[in-house]
Write an enzyme that holds these catalytic residues in place. Structure first.
Site, PDB file in Angstrom:
ATOM      1  N   GLY A 106      58.067  44.258  65.679  1.00  0.00           N
ATOM      2  CA  GLY A 106      58.046  43.836  66.845  1.00  0.00           C
ATOM      3  C   GLY A 106      57.358  44.809  67.710  1.00  0.00           C
ATOM      4  CD  GLN A 127      56.769  49.393  71.508  1.00  0.00           C
ATOM      5  OE1 GLN A 127      57.121  48.319  71.176  1.00  0.00           O
ATOM      6  NE2 GLN A 127      56.971  50.364  70.408  1.00  0.00           N
ATOM      7  CB  CYS A 179      60.587  52.567  67.894  1.00  0.00           C
ATOM      8  SG  CYS A 179      59.844  52.206  69.229  1.00  0.00           S
ATOM      9  CG  LEU A 180      55.338  49.676  65.673  1.00  0.00           C
ATOM     10  CD1 LEU A 180      54.533  48.695  65.971  1.00  0.00           C
ATOM     11  CD2 LEU A 180      54.914  50.252  64.326  1.00  0.00           C
ATOM     12  CG  HIS A 221      63.806  47.912  69.148  1.00  0.00           C
ATOM     13  ND1 HIS A 221      64.206  49.153  68.704  1.00  0.00           N
ATOM     14  CD2 HIS A 221      62.483  48.178  69.456  1.00  0.00           C
ATOM     15  CE1 HIS A 221      63.130  49.896  68.357  1.00  0.00           C
ATOM     16  NE2 HIS A 221      62.084  49.412  69.079  1.00  0.00           N
ATOM     17  CD  GLU A 222      60.143  45.342  69.996  1.00  0.00           C
ATOM     18  OE1 GLU A 222      59.567  45.973  70.915  1.00  0.00           O
ATOM     19  OE2 GLU A 222      60.165  45.684  68.960  1.00  0.00           O
ATOM     20  CG  HIS A 246      60.210  48.805  73.772  1.00  0.00           C
ATOM     21  ND1 HIS A 246      60.286  50.351  73.882  1.00  0.00           N
ATOM     22  CD2 HIS A 246      60.482  48.675  72.424  1.00  0.00           C
ATOM     23  CE1 HIS A 246      59.862  50.606  72.658  1.00  0.00           C
ATOM     24  NE2 HIS A 246      60.086  49.808  71.707  1.00  0.00           N
TER      25      HIS A 246
END
Ligand code: NI
Length: 170
Positions: A46, A51, A91-92, A133-134, A137
């Site tokens: 994701g 981000q 997480c990226l 999670h997204e 963000h």
């Protein structure tokens, strides 16, 4: 399509407020495609717009084994959440960090898709974890906000050190 730069914690831009997307147009579709390309290249499941330095309410995800089910959620809203699941999360924006986080087991999400259609979908297990999670963000929230202060401080120091090493490898 282009691979975009991903902001890394503790970059303060990850905490920035996001705006609703007024309409799904060609520019937005291009960003969606670039974000999917970026996510696949980074082997993530994701990716949220902040981000990649875009402060709008949009995220992409693909939790399928064979990376064949890209999905874009524009203006996503979690309208129901039930149950509980605990699992390791990454997480990226925090490469190499995996920590257990408790999430709802099932969520119902209202969103607009890449074609501009209003949809409502129920997500369970990994897709449910990913959506939560997204969406976090989009609120400037990171999964490490759920960890203990001690753990968070340790990770922050490690990430800052890694960043310094990157900037000045000598
Ligand atoms: Ni993330």
């Amino acid at each position: 399509m282009a691979v975009l730069d991903i902001l890394h914690y503790p970059d303060e831009r990850l905490r920035q407020e996001t705006q609703p997307v007024p309409e799904v147009d060609e520019d937005l579709r291009r960003l969606i495609d670039d974000m999917l390309e970026t996510m696949y290249t980074a082997s993530g499941v994701g990716l949220a717009a902040p981000q990649v330095d875009h402060y709008i309410r949009m995220l992409v995800m693909d939790t399928s084994e064979d990376r064949s089910q890209p999905l874009a959620l524009v203006n996503p809203e979690i309208v129901a959440a039930t149950g509980e699941q605990e699992g390791d999360e990454g997480c990226l924006s925090l490469p190499g960090v995996f920590e257990p986080v408790v999430r709802a087991a099932e969520v119902t999400v209202r969103f607009t898709d890449r074609e501009g259609h209003a949809r409502e979908e129920v997500f369970t297990d990994l897709p449910a974890r990913c959506v939560q999670h997204e969406v976090d963000h989009l609120e400037g929230k990171l999964f490490l906000d759920y960890l203990s202060k001690l753990k968070r401080n340790r990770l922050r120091k490690k990430m800052e050190k890694d960043k310094r090493l990157q900037a000045d490898p000598a």
